[in-house]
Design a protein around this motif. Structure first.
Motif, PDB file in Angstrom:
ATOM      1  N   GLY A 129       0.431 -13.746   6.492  1.00 47.84           N
ATOM      2  CA  GLY A 129       1.393 -13.092   5.803  1.00 47.84           C
ATOM      3  C   GLY A 129       0.983 -11.892   5.017  1.00 47.84           C
ATOM      4  O   GLY A 129       1.645 -11.192   4.256  1.00 47.84           O
ATOM      5  N   VAL A 130      -0.476 -11.790   4.860  1.00 48.81           N
ATOM      6  CA  VAL A 130      -0.769 -10.649   4.062  1.00 48.81           C
ATOM      7  C   VAL A 130      -0.476  -9.260   4.224  1.00 48.81           C
ATOM      8  O   VAL A 130      -0.303  -8.512   3.476  1.00 48.81           O
ATOM      9  CB  VAL A 130      -2.362 -10.411   3.929  1.00 48.81           C
ATOM     10  N   SER A 131      -0.159  -8.895   5.468  1.00 48.47           N
ATOM     11  CA  SER A 131       0.372  -7.546   6.091  1.00 48.47           C
ATOM     12  C   SER A 131       1.857  -7.443   5.526  1.00 48.47           C
ATOM     13  O   SER A 131       2.265  -6.316   5.613  1.00 48.47           O
ATOM     14  CB  SER A 131       0.231  -7.323   7.487  1.00 48.47           C
ATOM     15  N   TRP A 132       2.274  -8.468   5.124  1.00 46.02           N
ATOM     16  CA  TRP A 132       3.825  -8.384   4.672  1.00 46.02           C
ATOM     17  C   TRP A 132       4.024  -8.520   3.365  1.00 46.02           C
ATOM     18  O   TRP A 132       4.302  -7.862   2.382  1.00 46.02           O
ATOM     19  CB  TRP A 132       4.758  -9.544   5.323  1.00 46.02           C
ATOM     20  N   THR A 133       3.187  -9.440   2.569  1.00 43.54           N
ATOM     21  CA  THR A 133       3.229  -9.751   1.083  1.00 43.54           C
ATOM     22  C   THR A 133       2.580  -8.514   0.467  1.00 43.54           C
ATOM     23  O   THR A 133       3.025  -8.168  -0.808  1.00 43.54           O
ATOM     24  CB  THR A 133       2.815 -11.219   0.847  1.00 43.54           C
ATOM     25  N   ILE A 192       1.712  -4.207  -3.802  1.00 41.24           N
ATOM     26  CA  ILE A 192       1.048  -2.894  -4.351  1.00 41.24           C
ATOM     27  C   ILE A 192       1.267  -1.805  -3.697  1.00 41.24           C
ATOM     28  O   ILE A 192       0.530  -0.870  -3.890  1.00 41.24           O
ATOM     29  CB  ILE A 192      -0.332  -3.529  -4.318  1.00 41.24           C
ATOM     30  N   GLY A 193       2.148  -1.618  -2.635  1.00 42.01           N
ATOM     31  CA  GLY A 193       2.312  -0.341  -2.109  1.00 42.01           C
ATOM     32  C   GLY A 193       1.486  -0.286  -0.741  1.00 42.01           C
ATOM     33  O   GLY A 193       0.418  -0.928  -0.576  1.00 42.01           O
ATOM     34  N   HIS A 194       1.862   0.488   0.448  1.00 35.51           N
ATOM     35  CA  HIS A 194       1.323   0.513   1.572  1.00 35.51           C
ATOM     36  C   HIS A 194      -0.131   1.048   1.462  1.00 35.51           C
ATOM     37  O   HIS A 194      -0.977   0.674   2.044  1.00 35.51           O
ATOM     38  CB  HIS A 194       2.116   1.409   2.451  1.00 35.51           C
ATOM     39  N   GLY A 195      -0.203   2.272   0.613  1.00 35.49           N
ATOM     40  CA  GLY A 195      -1.500   2.693   0.798  1.00 35.49           C
ATOM     41  C   GLY A 195      -2.669   1.939  -0.071  1.00 35.49           C
ATOM     42  O   GLY A 195      -3.687   1.972   0.765  1.00 35.49           O
ATOM     43  N   ARG A 196      -2.577   1.236  -1.104  1.00 31.91           N
ATOM     44  CA  ARG A 196      -3.439   0.548  -1.774  1.00 31.91           C
ATOM     45  C   ARG A 196      -3.686  -0.919  -0.942  1.00 31.91           C
ATOM     46  O   ARG A 196      -4.774  -1.353  -0.974  1.00 31.91           O
ATOM     47  CB  ARG A 196      -2.854   0.064  -3.138  1.00 31.91           C
ATOM     48  N   ALA A 197      -2.655  -1.260  -0.113  1.00 37.28           N
ATOM     49  CA  ALA A 197      -2.710  -2.420   0.720  1.00 37.28           C
ATOM     50  C   ALA A 197      -3.785  -2.217   1.878  1.00 37.28           C
ATOM     51  O   ALA A 197      -4.582  -2.636   2.355  1.00 37.28           O
ATOM     52  CB  ALA A 197      -1.361  -3.027   1.447  1.00 37.28           C
ATOM     53  N   ALA A 198      -3.634  -0.847   2.528  1.00 35.15           N
ATOM     54  CA  ALA A 198      -4.415  -0.319   3.446  1.00 35.15           C
ATOM     55  C   ALA A 198      -5.783  -0.298   2.933  1.00 35.15           C
ATOM     56  O   ALA A 198      -6.741  -0.717   3.823  1.00 35.15           O
ATOM     57  CB  ALA A 198      -3.866   1.017   4.080  1.00 35.15           C
ATOM     58  N   ASP A 199      -5.913   0.166   1.909  1.00 34.81           N
ATOM     59  CA  ASP A 199      -7.386   0.541   1.364  1.00 34.81           C
ATOM     60  C   ASP A 199      -8.048  -0.824   1.103  1.00 34.81           C
ATOM     61  O   ASP A 199      -9.161  -0.843   1.649  1.00 34.81           O
ATOM     62  CB  ASP A 199      -7.217   0.899  -0.170  1.00 34.81           C
TER      63      ASP A 199
END
Length: 266
Positions: free
Chosen positions: A150-154, A159-166
């Motif tokens: 579920g990490v790509s959802w939660t 924290i926002g898309h950009g920070r999650a992608a980082d």
């Protein structure tokens, strides 16, 4: 339940403890099955009003047991079955769905590093209390995998898309303080008080207005996926449900009487 995961219910609080401390609570097949069974048991037990997910040892959970994993991958290559990666569907997805969808609050007491699937389990909780010595790491790209549990959802919702992608593209250790600043951790406490504080928070939720907590959890999840108009309609629906509960009447009477409410969980 297997002893790799401990399960106990006391006065409405189900405590689920990951218990492979020598392996930093890495998830081998036995542990994954036991965790799935424990979380599903807590979700379906009407006597359980809140859940505490925690762990023994110096780690919360470092994710997949890679020692077992590499053996299973070799067997897959030999027999051509590809069964190893079915663990996402068979184990991790049911755990995360049960944690996020159960109509009762889930507290994660993060005692140490939470990485990979362990990070996912922590993010699936409603409230994260984190030891000041703990850390988080997405880890997946470090072993040439994508996010699961579920990490790509939660994570992007926190924290926002950009920070999650980082954090997914460039895995690194996230300290407890940074986790708090990012919004991953709701509370950071001294490591030696974590167990007591996490239990106290979970216990308070277990003694609280269960129907209202379920409605809060449902409406928060709904609001992330729907428009304001749709969310207002959902709020009306769940507020009507909460307002019809015995606990609402108890709370209003206690407020008028300037007393402490004693909730029944219904």
């Amino acid at each position: 339940m297997a002893d790799t995961v401990l399960y106990e219910v006391t006065d409405g609080l189900a405590t689920i403890t990951l218990n492979r401390p020598d392996a930093m609570n890495a998830m081998n097949t036995g542990a994954k099955v036991a965790l799935r069974e424990a979380v599903q048991a807590a979700a379906s037990d009407a006597a359980v009003r809140a859940v505490l997910l925690t762990a023994t040892g110096r780690a919360f959970c470092v994710g997949q047991d890679l020692k077992e994993h590499i053996t299973l991958l070799a067997a897959d290559r030999e027999n051509g079955t590809g069964r190893t990666m079915s663990t996402v569907r068979e184990h991790y997805n049911p755990v995360v769905r049960a944690l996020t969808e159960m109509p009762k609050p889930v507290v994660a007491g993060i005692n140490g590093v939470a990485a990979g699937a362990g990070f996912g389990f922590a993010l699936a909780a409603d409230y994260r209390i984190v030891a000041d010595t703990a850390a988080f790491n997405t880890s997946f790209a470090g072993v040439a995998l994508t996010a699961d549990s579920g990490v790509s959802w939660t994570l992007p919702r926190l924290i926002g898309h950009g920070r999650a992608a980082d954090l997914l593209l460039f895995p690194r250790s996230i300290t407890a303080q940074e986790a708090f600043e990012l919004g991953i951790a709701q509370r950071v406490v001294p490591a030696d008080t974590l167990a007591a504080e996490a239990t106290a928070v979970a216990r308070a939720l277990a003694e609280g207005p269960t129907v209202a907590y379920a409605a809060i959890k449902e409406s928060l999840a709904y609001g992330t996926e729907h428009s304001l108009r749709e969310t207002l309609e959902k709020e009306d629906e769940v507020q009507t449900r909460a307002g019809a509960s015995e606990d609402h009447s108890i709370a209003v009477r206690a407020f008028v009487d300037k007393a402490r409410p004693k909730y029944l969980g219904r």
